[in-house]
Design a protein around this motif. Structure first.
Motif, mmCIF file in Angstrom:
data_model
loop_
_atom_site.group_PDB
_atom_site.id
_atom_site.type_symbol
_atom_site.label_atom_id
_atom_site.label_comp_id
_atom_site.label_asym_id
_atom_site.label_seq_id
_atom_site.Cartn_x
_atom_site.Cartn_y
_atom_site.Cartn_z
ATOM 1 N N HIS A 78 0.831 -1.206 0.000
ATOM 2 C CA HIS A 78 0.000 0.000 0.000
ATOM 3 C C HIS A 78 0.868 1.260 0.000
ATOM 4 O O HIS A 78 0.510 2.260 -0.637
ATOM 5 C CB HIS A 78 -0.940 -0.010 1.205
ATOM 6 N N ALA A 81 2.028 1.859 -3.470
ATOM 7 C CA ALA A 81 0.941 2.422 -4.262
ATOM 8 C C ALA A 81 0.727 3.895 -3.932
ATOM 9 O O ALA A 81 0.418 4.705 -4.820
ATOM 10 C CB ALA A 81 -0.346 1.634 -4.019
ATOM 11 N N SER A 85 0.958 6.883 -6.557
ATOM 12 C CA SER A 85 -0.143 7.831 -6.761
ATOM 13 C C SER A 85 0.348 9.274 -6.685
ATOM 14 O O SER A 85 -0.074 10.132 -7.463
ATOM 15 C CB SER A 85 -1.241 7.593 -5.726
ATOM 16 N N SER A 133 -0.458 0.224 -9.189
ATOM 17 C CA SER A 133 -1.218 0.402 -7.951
ATOM 18 C C SER A 133 -2.407 -0.548 -7.908
ATOM 19 O O SER A 133 -2.705 -1.160 -6.880
ATOM 20 C CB SER A 133 -1.700 1.858 -7.831
#
Length: 304
Positions: A78, A81, A85, A133
């Motif tokens: 996470h 990701a 982002s 992602s």
């Protein structure tokens, strides 16, 4: 493959022309297509990390020691990701700044053609990060609304050395992280491939950003240099502070308040960020962009 680049106009600075021509040749000789060169089909190996564990915001904390290996790998997926982002968000800012900079300029100039080549690279990178992602099983980690709006203002107003030095800040930090990830066998294979592609292609982007920063600063007086040094440092703070989204901890089932508290006090993570920026800070200092007011934001972002 041999690239053919047009001859630059004689009134273009020789060093700038040579740099752009070299970058165009390099891009023709060594570029990637993530749609075919990243393994998107193999199911995600959930025993692997999304980033080198040492780059996790909780690595080295008491909370990290309490996590199971399954929780650690999910957290790093996470976090990777979230970093991706943020990369997409800033790459969209970057593209708009470069388009504004080269709007209605001489298209026969190799620098103009390199700028379009870099923008094309960034489009592919953003799609690559977005697919990555999704494959990591993470949601879109968009920066805070206030940061998004500040980014909207920044992309519309930043120019010259402020734009290119800010681009360099974002690229340098991510470059150092991804050099670790692409070599780390603990990291899920497709992330290693994504990292390698980004490192190779961004090395050209960083070269151009350094050259453009120096070129624009040739015309900068003391007041302009001071103002843009502050502008760049503020951008650096918001970019880096957005990389580890606060929602990550809750999404992987951790105590959000405790995770945020321990991440904020994590000296190991701060040291990793500082080490990633050593070369960048040296460059900014050599350009006169490491002023006392600017240091405030770099210290807040743990970049110095």
């Amino acid at each position: 493959m041999t690239a053919t680049v047009p001859e630059a106009r004689a009134d273009q600075p020789a060093e700038r022309k040579d740099t752009a021509e070299r970058l165009l040749r390099s891009s023709a000789e060594l570029s990637f297509d993530p749609t075919t060169q990243v393994d998107w089909e193999t199911p995600l190996d959930r025993t692997k990390h999304g980033m080198s564990p040492e780059w996790s915001s909780l690595y080295g904390t008491a909370y990290w020691d309490e996590l199971t290996e399954e929780q650690r790998t999910e957290l790093t997926r996470h976090e990777a990701a979230s970093v991706a982002s943020t990369g997409i968000w800033f790459e969209m800012i970057l593209q708009q700044m470069m388009l504004r900079d080269f709007y209605a300029k001489d298209p026969t100039d190799p620098s103009f053609q390199w700028a379009l080549t870099e923008i094309a690279d960034e489009c592919r990178h953003s799609i690559m990060f977005a697919r990555g992602s999704a494959k990591l099983g993470a949601p879109a980690y968009v920066p805070k609304r206030s940061t998004v709006e500040l980014g909207r203002l920044f992309k519309s107003t930043a120019s010259g050395e402020a734009a290119y030095a800010s681009i360099l800040v974002a690229e340098e930090v991510l470059d150092v992280m991804q050099r670790d990830w692409m070599r780390d066998e603990r990291v899920v294979p497709f992330v290693r491939t994504v990292s390698n592609i980004h490192v190779v292609e961004e090395s050209r982007h960083m070269k151009f950003a350094r050259e453009e920063t120096r070129e624009h600063l040739k015309r900068a007086g003391r007041a302009r240099r001071q103002l843009n040094a502050f502008y760049v440092s503020a951008a650096a703070y918001f970019i880096v502070s957005s990389m580890w989204n606060e929602q990550v901890y809750e999404n992987v089932g951790l105590d959000r308040a405790r995770a945020l508290r321990e991440a904020k006090a994590n000296e190991h993570h701060k040291a990793m960020l500082r080490s990633s920026c050593a070369g960048l800070m040296e460059f900014l200092s050599s350009c006169g962009l490491l002023t006392k007011p600017a240091l405030y934001f770099y210290r807040r972002a743990n970049l110095i």
